[in-house]
Design a protein around this motif. Structure first.
Motif, short mmCIF file in Angstrom:
data_model
loop_
_atom_site.label_atom_id
_atom_site.label_comp_id
_atom_site.label_asym_id
_atom_site.label_seq_id
_atom_site.Cartn_x
_atom_site.Cartn_y
_atom_site.Cartn_z
N GLY A 1 0.98 -0.76 -0.06
CA GLY A 1 -0.44 0.36 0.22
C GLY A 1 0.37 0.89 0.16
O GLY A 1 2.45 1.07 0.07
N ARG A 2 0.15 2.52 0.46
CA ARG A 2 0.38 4.09 0.28
C ARG A 2 0.10 5.17 0.82
O ARG A 2 -1.25 4.62 1.06
N SER A 3 0.57 5.62 1.49
CA SER A 3 -0.10 6.30 2.28
C SER A 3 0.25 8.10 1.59
O SER A 3 1.25 8.62 0.88
N PHE A 4 -0.35 8.65 1.98
CA PHE A 4 -0.66 10.45 1.44
C PHE A 4 -1.12 11.14 1.83
O PHE A 4 -2.07 10.98 2.67
N GLY A 5 -0.42 12.60 1.74
CA GLY A 5 -0.95 14.03 2.70
C GLY A 5 -2.26 14.55 1.84
O GLY A 5 -3.11 13.83 0.77
N PRO A 6 -2.57 15.54 2.27
CA PRO A 6 -3.48 16.15 2.38
C PRO A 6 -3.98 17.02 0.20
O PRO A 6 -5.06 17.44 0.08
N HIS A 7 -2.95 16.89 0.04
CA HIS A 7 -2.81 17.81 -1.27
C HIS A 7 -2.47 16.27 -2.91
O HIS A 7 -2.51 16.98 -3.57
N HIS A 8 -2.92 15.27 -2.50
CA HIS A 8 -2.52 13.99 -3.13
C HIS A 8 -3.23 14.06 -4.02
O HIS A 8 -3.98 14.00 -4.54
N VAL A 9 -3.21 14.04 -5.66
CA VAL A 9 -3.93 14.31 -6.93
C VAL A 9 -3.45 13.15 -7.73
O VAL A 9 -2.16 12.66 -8.34
#
Length: 184
Positions: free
Chosen positions: A129-137
């Protein structure tokens, strides 16, 4: 359909995040990976050969989570998560994530020309999997011609909206804003 109930855990991550404000992206990823390993839950998701299917789950610490089935050849299209941080993990099959390595403004634009070198692609299978921050497109795709994929997604705060984009070459256009009441 079953719900997953995962109690909030004390912060032992040492990542410095303010956990009074909800789970960190790392904690969301841990939840997504653990849930993706739940064979009984994954088997309970009804799969449709024509379109994506989903079950809403209870995520950790007030987060929103989804179990999603992806028929061969389906995808999300380009989108963001309305300022929420998140994570997802593959539970079955393989998903391809195409993302932009650039922080885009969230308001006040309809069309952007992207710089060279911002495109990223990764393949996720077998609990990866992967995580991402609030501005991820990004967009998520099941590129398989014959195999369903299943994944677990978690977001905090719960999704206030999703912005959908179209893309032609380097040009990204805001097409629509979806609200949570449309996903029920």
């Amino acid at each position: 359909m079953p719900d997953v109930h995962a109690p909030a855990r004390p912060d032992t991550s040492g990542d410095g995040a303010d956990h009074d404000r909800g789970p960190s992206a790392a904690q969301l990823l841990d939840f997504a990976r653990r849930t993706a390993a739940d064979a009984a839950l994954i088997a309970a998701l009804p799969l449709d050969p024509e379109g994506r299917t989903w079950i809403r789950l209870d995520g950790p610490g007030g987060s929103e989570a989804w179990l999603i089935g992806w028929p061969p050849g389906t995808g999300t299209g380009w989108h963001d998560h309305g300022g929420s941080r998140g994570a997802f993990a593959a539970a079955a099959g393989e998903l391809t994530e195409q993302s932009l390595a650039a922080q885009l403004p969230t308001e006040g634009w309809k069309t952007l020309e992207l710089a060279d070198g911002v495109d990223r692609e990764r393949r996720l299978s077998d609990g990866r999997g992967r995580s991402f921050g609030p501005h991820h497109v990004h967009q998520v795709l099941n590129l398989s011609a014959d195999t369903h994929a299943v994944s677990v997604h978690a977001y905090y705060p719960p999704l206030p909206l999703m912005r959908r984009y179209s893309r032609t070459g380097p040009v990204l256009r805001l097409e629509e804003v979806e609200r949570p009441e449309e996903w029920q």
